[in-house]
Design a protein around this motif. Structure first.
Motif, mmCIF file in Angstrom:
data_model
loop_
_atom_site.group_PDB
_atom_site.id
_atom_site.type_symbol
_atom_site.label_atom_id
_atom_site.label_comp_id
_atom_site.label_asym_id
_atom_site.label_seq_id
_atom_site.Cartn_x
_atom_site.Cartn_y
_atom_site.Cartn_z
ATOM 1 N N MET A 177 0.859 -1.190 0.000
ATOM 2 C CA MET A 177 0.000 0.000 0.000
ATOM 3 C C MET A 177 0.895 1.240 0.000
ATOM 4 O O MET A 177 1.895 1.278 0.726
ATOM 5 N N VAL A 178 0.562 2.204 -0.843
ATOM 6 C CA VAL A 178 1.385 3.398 -0.984
ATOM 7 C C VAL A 178 0.620 4.596 -0.439
ATOM 8 O O VAL A 178 -0.466 4.926 -0.943
ATOM 9 N N LEU A 179 1.161 5.217 0.608
ATOM 10 C CA LEU A 179 0.485 6.347 1.251
ATOM 11 C C LEU A 179 1.277 7.636 1.048
ATOM 12 O O LEU A 179 2.363 7.616 0.472
ATOM 13 N N ASP A 180 0.741 8.728 1.586
ATOM 14 C CA ASP A 180 1.375 10.048 1.399
ATOM 15 C C ASP A 180 2.454 10.283 2.444
ATOM 16 O O ASP A 180 2.214 10.110 3.644
ATOM 17 N N TYR A 181 3.625 10.711 1.986
ATOM 18 C CA TYR A 181 4.726 11.053 2.899
ATOM 19 C C TYR A 181 4.358 12.315 3.700
ATOM 20 O O TYR A 181 3.733 13.230 3.168
ATOM 21 N N ASN A 182 4.688 12.256 5.002
ATOM 22 C CA ASN A 182 4.395 13.393 5.899
ATOM 23 C C ASN A 182 2.898 13.632 6.093
ATOM 24 O O ASN A 182 2.466 14.769 6.337
ATOM 25 N N ASN A 183 2.111 12.540 6.043
ATOM 26 C CA ASN A 183 0.677 12.664 6.304
ATOM 27 C C ASN A 183 0.282 11.697 7.428
ATOM 28 O O ASN A 183 -0.237 10.590 7.174
ATOM 29 N N PRO A 184 0.542 12.060 8.684
ATOM 30 C CA PRO A 184 0.247 11.161 9.808
ATOM 31 C C PRO A 184 -1.235 10.861 9.969
ATOM 32 O O PRO A 184 -1.607 9.777 10.404
ATOM 33 N N THR A 185 -2.086 11.789 9.570
ATOM 34 C CA THR A 185 -3.538 11.574 9.694
ATOM 35 C C THR A 185 -3.985 10.414 8.813
ATOM 36 O O THR A 185 -4.725 9.528 9.248
ATOM 37 N N GLN A 186 -3.488 10.393 7.604
ATOM 38 C CA GLN A 186 -3.856 9.309 6.669
ATOM 39 C C GLN A 186 -3.339 7.966 7.184
ATOM 40 O O GLN A 186 -4.033 6.951 7.164
ATOM 41 N N LEU A 187 -2.102 7.993 7.691
ATOM 42 C CA LEU A 187 -1.504 6.751 8.213
ATOM 43 C C LEU A 187 -2.341 6.215 9.365
ATOM 44 O O LEU A 187 -2.636 5.017 9.447
ATOM 45 N N ASP A 188 -2.769 7.116 10.235
ATOM 46 C CA ASP A 188 -3.594 6.727 11.379
ATOM 47 C C ASP A 188 -4.916 6.105 10.903
ATOM 48 O O ASP A 188 -5.351 5.061 11.393
ATOM 49 N N GLU A 189 -5.488 6.711 9.868
ATOM 50 C CA GLU A 189 -6.763 6.226 9.312
ATOM 51 C C GLU A 189 -6.613 4.802 8.767
ATOM 52 O O GLU A 189 -7.426 3.920 9.035
ATOM 53 N N VAL A 190 -5.508 4.567 8.051
ATOM 54 C CA VAL A 190 -5.282 3.234 7.461
ATOM 55 C C VAL A 190 -5.051 2.206 8.563
ATOM 56 O O VAL A 190 -5.601 1.103 8.543
ATOM 57 N N PHE A 191 -4.258 2.585 9.570
ATOM 58 C CA PHE A 191 -3.994 1.615 10.646
ATOM 59 C C PHE A 191 -5.274 1.268 11.407
ATOM 60 O O PHE A 191 -5.496 0.125 11.800
ATOM 61 N N LYS A 192 -6.136 2.263 11.607
ATOM 62 C CA LYS A 192 -7.397 1.986 12.314
ATOM 63 C C LYS A 192 -8.212 0.936 11.558
ATOM 64 O O LYS A 192 -8.858 0.076 12.148
ATOM 65 N N LYS A 193 -8.114 0.963 10.225
ATOM 66 C CA LYS A 193 -8.918 0.044 9.416
ATOM 67 C C LYS A 193 -8.243 -1.308 9.229
ATOM 68 O O LYS A 193 -8.904 -2.342 9.163
ATOM 69 N N MET A 194 -6.904 -1.315 9.110
ATOM 70 C CA MET A 194 -6.261 -2.605 8.792
ATOM 71 C C MET A 194 -4.896 -2.781 9.437
ATOM 72 O O MET A 194 -4.060 -3.537 8.959
ATOM 73 N N GLY A 195 -4.690 -2.111 10.563
ATOM 74 C CA GLY A 195 -3.379 -2.165 11.221
ATOM 75 C C GLY A 195 -2.932 -3.565 11.579
ATOM 76 O O GLY A 195 -1.757 -3.893 11.505
ATOM 77 N N ASN A 196 -3.894 -4.450 11.916
ATOM 78 C CA ASN A 196 -3.485 -5.805 12.332
ATOM 79 C C ASN A 196 -3.130 -6.690 11.146
ATOM 80 O O ASN A 196 -2.786 -7.856 11.315
ATOM 81 N N GLN A 197 -3.227 -6.127 9.904
ATOM 82 C CA GLN A 197 -2.774 -6.882 8.733
ATOM 83 C C GLN A 197 -1.382 -6.430 8.272
ATOM 84 O O GLN A 197 -0.809 -7.005 7.347
ATOM 85 N N VAL A 198 -0.861 -5.363 8.891
ATOM 86 C CA VAL A 198 0.379 -4.759 8.397
ATOM 87 C C VAL A 198 1.607 -5.473 8.950
ATOM 88 O O VAL A 198 1.783 -5.558 10.182
ATOM 89 N N ALA A 199 2.423 -6.009 8.058
ATOM 90 C CA ALA A 199 3.692 -6.626 8.477
ATOM 91 C C ALA A 199 4.716 -5.544 8.803
ATOM 92 O O ALA A 199 5.419 -5.602 9.812
ATOM 93 N N ALA A 200 4.786 -4.536 7.923
ATOM 94 C CA ALA A 200 5.821 -3.516 8.105
ATOM 95 C C ALA A 200 5.445 -2.217 7.409
ATOM 96 O O ALA A 200 4.714 -2.208 6.418
ATOM 97 N N VAL A 201 5.971 -1.146 7.963
ATOM 98 C CA VAL A 201 5.979 0.156 7.302
ATOM 99 C C VAL A 201 7.436 0.450 6.985
ATOM 100 O O VAL A 201 8.293 0.359 7.889
ATOM 101 N N ILE A 202 7.736 0.722 5.714
ATOM 102 C CA ILE A 202 9.110 1.065 5.330
ATOM 103 C C ILE A 202 9.132 2.514 4.870
ATOM 104 O O ILE A 202 8.255 2.956 4.123
#
Ligand code: KE4
Length: 427
Positions: A177-202
């Motif tokens: 999944m490709v998200l916006d750099y320097n956008n913590p709000t979007q990252l938070d939104e994605v983790f709330k929806k599917m954080g337990n599926q995420v292996a890693a953030v690089i």
């Protein structure tokens, strides 16, 4: 025809695009690539015998200056003992111990031969250790050319990535999944929806592959907190920023501890050494201890390790980074002053020995803003500087690099050449 043109025509007959890495072909800036014959300190010379002040430094590795006598001597002595054994050597232990000492978040480390290989292996380890498939990266960041990293953002926030390169099956891209750099709000939104599926953030904590774009502290802190909260692993890709923005890399500047770190460039001093490492409880999943396979014929190559160790010794001398930071800031301030005097919309930024120049009125803080920089003006500036003997990165969307050999005379010469280059630009 110049010798560069003759060599480029010949090279294209036997190698795609005439180069062994695409950015070297000058396609973004136009013109003929310079074929380098030799380098010394802050300079290198092309096939026509022309000298250039070099601001790419092999894209980062040449931080102590080209052909540093201590590095050359170490390579010569190592080579005289044999080039490669395919068996462990003491030098690999010394390098691993040095990396673990300089980067405290790294408890164990595996040496490989390229940044791509290091990032690819770290991601496989993250997936193996967590049992999860999904990886998050950010638009504008580059982590080498492994299939799962050649992905662009999907159409919607929660849609998976699409390949940026042909030859990458959709199936490979869908786990990225490709998200916006320097956008913590979007990252938070994605983790709330599917954080337990995420292996890693690089992430590149100080990005250098969309030009220089440092992460905001809030962005990295959100990343760290979310990964910890949801059991995902935080991977800092410090192939470029490691030993470049500070001895301990970006993680030492931001005070954020990743779970794994990817390194390269400087640790090879110009020869092929890269590495990935992190928490010992993660690294134990790697073969031959655990089920995550990874291997390499030339991993930890003794001659390359000798170059890297000699480089690491030099960069740990007192005042090395203070001087590098001062010289880089002097360059940026000088270029900005000359641009202002010419009425050109220009600004610059620097972190340690890494810098960015932007034909724009204010420093970009995200990918979208970065893409509005005036590429045409950059290309004109690039060639005006190149004609006068200053070699910048041949793309408006790459960072630049200063070495310990870029002394006041070199910086002042660059700035006086830039004065003429800015004057030539069409406003
Ligand atoms: P290599 O496979 O090129 O050693 O490393 C890939 C890589 C991984 N991560 C980061 C943050 C990187 O910057 C890189 C490579 N950087 C590019 C410069 N934009 C190398 C130059 C090139 O591709 O020729």
């Amino acid at each position: 025809m110049s010798n560069n043109e003759t060599l480029f025509a010949r090279a294209q007959r036997s190698t795609p695009g005439g180069v062994n890495s695409p950015v070297r072909a000058f396609r973004s800036v136009g013109g003929t690539p310079r074929f380098i014959t030799h380098a010394d300190g802050a300079s290198f010379w092309d096939a026509d015998g022309k000298r250039y002040i070099d601001y790419i430094g092999s894209w980062g590795p040449a931080i102590v200056g080209h052909a540093h006598p201590d590095v050359v001597k170490a390579v010569q002595e190592a080579a005289a003992r044999g080039l490669s054994f395919g068996a462990p050597t003491e030098g690999e232990i010394l390098m691993a111990e040095e990396i673990c000492r300089i980067v405290p978040s790294i408890e164990q480390v595996r040496l490989v031969s390229s940044g791509t290989e290091a990032a690819m292996s770290a991601l496989r380890l993250a997936r193996g250790a967590t049992g999860r498939d999904l990886v998050i990266k950010f638009e504008g960041c580059y982590h080498g050319h492994a299939d799962s990293m050649l992905v662009k953002a999907g159409s919607g926030l929660l849609t998976f990535g699409n390949p940026t390169s042909s030859g990458v099956p959709e199936d490979f891209a869908k786990h990225t999944m490709v998200l916006d750099y320097n956008n913590p709000t979007q990252l938070d939104e994605v983790f709330k929806k599917m954080g337990n599926q995420v292996a890693a953030v690089i992430v590149e904590p100080v990005a250098g592959n969309m030009n220089l774009l440092p992460a905001t502290p809030e962005f990295l802190k959100a990343m760290r907190d979310l990964c910890s909260q949801y059991g995902a692993l935080l991977l800092f890709d410090e192939v470029m920023s490691g030993f470049r923005v500070a001895l301990g890399g970006a993680q030492s500047l931001y005070g954020i501890q990743p779970d794994m770190t990817v390194l390269g460039k400087v640790i090879g001093g110009g020869l092929p050494v890269a590495a990935f490492g992190g928490r010992a409880d993660l690294m134990k999943h790697l073969a031959p201890l655990g089920p995550v396979y990874q291997a390499g014929t030339l991993s930890g190559n003794p001659v390359a390790v000798a170059a890297g160790m000699a480089t690491l010794k030099i960069i740990q001398k007192p005042g090395f980074y203070e001087n590098l930071t001062k010289q880089t800031r002097k360059l940026i301030d000088g270029l900005s002053a000359q641009a202002a005097a010419s009425g050109i919309a220009f600004c610059g930024n620097a972190v340690g020995g890494m810098f960015g120049i932007y034909f724009k009125d204010k420093i970009p803080t995200n990918y979208t803003e970065m893409m509005t920089c005036n590429k045409d003006l950059f290309n004109q500036f690039f060639h005006a500087m190149l004609d006068e003997g200053v070699y910048l990165a041949p793309s408006a969307f790459e960072a630049g690099f200063v070495s310990a050999a870029h002394d006041d005379a070199v910086i002042e010469q660059t700035i006086s050449i830039a004065k003429k280059a800015f004057a030539k630009l069409s406003k």
